[in-house]
Every structure is written in C-alpha cells, then in structure tokens.
Design a protein around this motif. Structure first.
Motif, PDB file in Angstrom:
ATOM      1  N   ARG A   7      44.305  41.153  43.979  1.00 40.80           N
ATOM      2  CA  ARG A   7      43.642  40.618  42.490  1.00 40.80           C
ATOM      3  C   ARG A   7      45.256  40.272  41.787  1.00 40.80           C
ATOM      4  N   ASP A   8      46.270  40.949  42.206  1.00 40.21           N
ATOM      5  CA  ASP A   8      47.641  40.561  41.686  1.00 40.21           C
ATOM      6  C   ASP A   8      48.715  40.864  42.577  1.00 40.21           C
TER       7      ASP A   8
ATOM      8  N   THR B 171      46.641  36.090  46.800  1.00 48.38           N
ATOM      9  CA  THR B 171      45.626  36.478  46.035  1.00 48.38           C
ATOM     10  C   THR B 171      44.406  36.276  46.983  1.00 48.38           C
TER      11      THR B 171
END
Length: 489
Positions: A61-62, A79
């Motif tokens: 997600r990050d 990502t």
C-alpha cells in the motif's frame, strides 16, 4: 476470461511439470509472479520464487514505508496496482482477511488472472472461508486456495527442510492445475482437494493441535492416573492412616517409576487388542465385507499413537530406574541394610534366587525396550516408506508381539513368587504389577488362539474374499475357496 484460462499460466516453462527433478532455469526473463502484501510470508515466498527462477513483484500500500533491505536483490517493490499490472497471470494475496475490502480497487486489474489465497482461518467451524469471500469480491478472477499450510521457514529453507505438502483447491480446474505446476516447480508436493468448498478445511489445518492424538493421550493419561492413585493409596496413604508410616517422599520418583511400566505395558497391549477384536468379528460374521463398529475403526486408526506413547512411558521408566540409586533415600537404605547385616553377624548376604531374578528381569526389560525402540523408529514416515508391506507388517506385528512378550516376562520376573505370599496383598489389594499383567496376558493368549490352524486358516480365507454360506445370495453358485497364494485385496 474462459479463453484466457486455456493459455498456459507459465509460458516460459515448457518442460514437463510433473518432473520436479528437472533443474529450474534462473533467467532474468522468467515469468512474473505478483505478491500483494509485504509481510513475513510475502518476503519468504518472494525468496523461494526468486530462487526457483521466477521474477517477483511485491505490491505494498505504501512502498516507501517498506525497508528495501527486507527483500532480496531481484525483487521489485511497487504499489499494489503496479504489482498486479506487471504480473503475467499469477498473483498471491498475502494479506490478512480483514484487509480484503481494501483490495476492491484492484478488481479490474485482477480480472482474468489467478488469485492465490494464502490466509488461514482465525477460528474453527467458520461458516464461510476466506477464499470463498475472496471469490465473491473478485468474481472475474479465478481464486485458488493454497500454500497456507506452508510456514515462512519452510518457504525460505525449501522443501528439503519442513513440510512438503501443499493443499490446493479451486473451482477452476485450469487455474488449479497451474498452481499445482507452480508448487512442483518450487519443490513441494501439491495435493488436490477438489473445489473451493474444501478451502474451509484447508484453512483450519494450521489451527488443529494434534487432532489424531486426543484419544490416545487421554487414554494414556487416565491409565497413568489410575495406576498412580492405586499405588499411592496402597503404598503411601493407607500405611500412614493405619500406623503412621510416612512414605510421602516416594511420590515424586518411586511412585512415578512404579506407575510408568504399568502404563507402558497396558498401552502396548491396547495397540494389539483392536486387531484381535477385528479378527474375532470377521470370524463370527464369516465375511470381511462388513464395516467394523465406529469405535473399533477409530481404535484401529490410533494404534500407532498408542505405540509411541507406550514407547515414551518405557523410555521414561528406564531413565527413572537409572536415577533411583542417585537418591539420598537410596543411600540411607543401603547404609541401614549394611548396619543390620553387621549387627546380625551375617558375613555373606548372597542369595542365588535373587541374583537370577534381577538378571532375568533386567535382561528381558532391556531386550523388550530395544525391540520397542525399533517399532517406534519404523513408525516414522521416512523409515516406514522405505519398507515394503511385508517388511512393515513383520516389524509392526511380528516384532510387536515379541516386544509384548518380553515386556510380560520382564514383569513376571520382577514379581517372581511375591504374588504367592499374603504380605503382597496388604489391605486386601493385589500388587500393581498383577493388575498391569491382566490385559497384556489376555492379548497374548488371544493371539496364540488365533494362530491355531483351525482359526488361522479360516481367517486367512475370509481376508482373501471368502464368505460363509449365510452371506451368499441364493441364486449364486457354490463359491470355491480361493487358493492359498491369493494376494490380499
């Protein structure tokens, strides 16, 4: 989507997928596998895939919050959407089930791809599995359940260290076959369990704690509790209540050591008792084509566990026996005996009968424990798989009865003629070893009876398919007895 499923998942693997011995090609242009998630399992899976010649893209997600040093060189960290886009056909979902809703934005990029769910259940007897829920969230993807029974350590170490089986299920046969092929390329042994409805059972496998050991452990514990309390009442509690004799110091070691051999002997008899009961049922019914009662079938399937528990009790008894002379109480007892001998003026305390008794019961005990150790070793899958059926039967059945016979002789020589004296039945309770001998002697006598030619021949015919007249249909012709060299079916 259906046309896409007809194309091979791993186009660069043109070799036969059923041959795991073929060396894996490690080329930079290998098939790209995507992994959603950047946790421990994702890292271990990436290491194994990279070592097997695949290109790996991990989606987070990050990505900026993930330390690049956690993943080996060659793994691309991007990502989640980029990882799904770069993956050719196969994507692993290595996230916790409570985060599945955060992946709905990837529904379109995942369309037509194979989504492998590696999660486990959080509790037993769930109504729906995680894989079924994932299939509902991504209807355009082919969800396959697999790799959840493999630990992160097994993935990093490879199939040479740890569990080798990978349980796999899916409603799409083409996608399931592709994941089966991938598991073989990684060096594991895939097991096809059918449709996605089996995912509930697969997800609960890591939550089960020795599911087949509950009954044998409970039986062994109850036997230990019975013999320990019996010995405590006869040797400690009743003498204290009767005339104040304090023997409570015997509870931690002496009483345990006297209980363990009784439990080991009875548990070993329980290994072979269900086989005798099954033979008696077959003789009485005159056929082998009737199922055994549920309790007997369960008992027959737990004989290996009972045998290993018997071996454990015997091994503990051997260790406890060697430690008896290290006790301070043993030193005091020896000094007291020497003092009384000197006071009585006895110059030679040699007793020929007791010398023979000790040597005989020790020799039988050592031999019995040695044979029992051989049974325990051959029950290991790595050893048992190296034996053919005749060798395995000879060890587990033939040598098993040898171990039982030696254990009975060890107990009989230990008791010697003590059971014929009234002092052995203090408080009208028989000695502990006599109680422990009842079931083993019954099993041994039953086995001798079944070895009689009149019973052994009839039982052999039944197990080769012969049936008595009452089980034959009236319109059938008289059944001819099968030849003696007819193999088991």
């Amino acid at each position: 989507m259906q046309s896409d499923m007809n194309s091979p998942l791993l186009p660069s693997l043109s070799s036969d997928p059923s041959d795991p011995s073929e060396p894996l090609r490690r080329c930079p242009g290998g098939p790209v596998v995507g992994i959603i998630g950047s946790g421990d399992f994702s890292r271990s899976l990436a290491i194994r895939l990279l070592a097997s010649g695949f290109r790996v893209v991990v989606g987070s997600r990050d990505p900026n919050r993930v330390a690049r040093s956690l993943f080996p060189d060659g793994v691309e960290l991007r990502t989640q959407r980029e990882a799904v886009d770069d993956a050719e056909r196969l994507v692993f979902a290595a996230v916790y089930p409570e985060h599945y809703d955060t992946l709905v934005d990837l529904r379109e990029p995942l369309a037509g791809k194979v989504l492998v769910d590696v999660s486990n259940a959080i509790r037993l007897n769930c109504e729906h599995s995680n894989a079924e829920r994932l299939a509902e969230l991504f209807p355009k993807s082919s969800v396959v359940k697999g790799f959840n029974v493999i630990s992160a350590w097994a993935l990093q170490a490879g199939a040479h260290d740890g569990s080798k089986q990978v349980l796999i299920c899916s409603d799409c046969s083409a996608s399931k076959a592709a994941v089966v092929q991938l598991a073989r390329r990684l060096g594991f042994s895939p097991v096809d369990l059918g449709g996605l409805c089996s995912s509930r059972d697969i997800e609960e496998v890591p939550l089960l704690l020795f599911p087949s050991w509950g009954g044998p452990i409970l039986a062994t514990f109850l036997l230990f509790l019975f013999f320990y309390l019996y010995n405590f009442a006869k040797r400690v509690l009743l003498p204290y209540l009767d005339h104040g004799e304090n023997n409570f110091y015997q509870l931690p070691l002496v009483t345990v050591n006297e209980t363990l051999p009784a439990v080991a002997l009875v548990t070993l008899a329980l290994v072979y008792l269900p086989g005798l009961l099954a033979a008696v049922l077959q003789l009485g019914r005159g056929t082998k084509y009737k199922r055994f009662p549920g309790w007997l079938d369960f008992w027959l399937c737990r004989r290996k566990h009972l045998g290993l528990l018997s071996f454990l009790c015997a091994a503990l008894h051997a260790v406890y026996s060697m430690c008896l002379t290290l006790r301070r109480a043993a030193g005091y007892t020896l000094l007291n005996a020497a003092y009384h001998q000197v006071k009585a003026g006895v110059e030679n305390s040699w007793e020929e009968k007791q010398v023979w008794r000790s040597d005989l019961y020790l020799s039988c005990g050592i031999l019995g424990f040695g044979v029992l150790s051989l049974l325990a070793i051959t029950s290991l899958p790595s050893v048992g798989n190296a034996l053919n059926w005749r060798e395995f039967t000879f060890v587990q059945s033939g040598l098993g009865y040898v171990a039982l016979t030696l254990s009975i002789m060890h107990t009989l020589f230990f008791g010697w003629d003590f059971a014929f004296f009234a002092v052995a039945y203090s408080y009208y309770l028989p000695p502990l070893y006599l109680l422990a001998l009842i079931l083993p002697c019954t099993v041994l006598v039953g086995r001798i009876l079944l070895a009689l030619p009149c019973l052994a021949f009839r039982l052999a015919k039944i197990r080769r398919g012969w049936e008595s007249k009452r089980h034959r249909r009236p319109n059938n012709q008289e059944q001819v007895d099968p030849p003696l060299n007819f193999g088991d079916v």
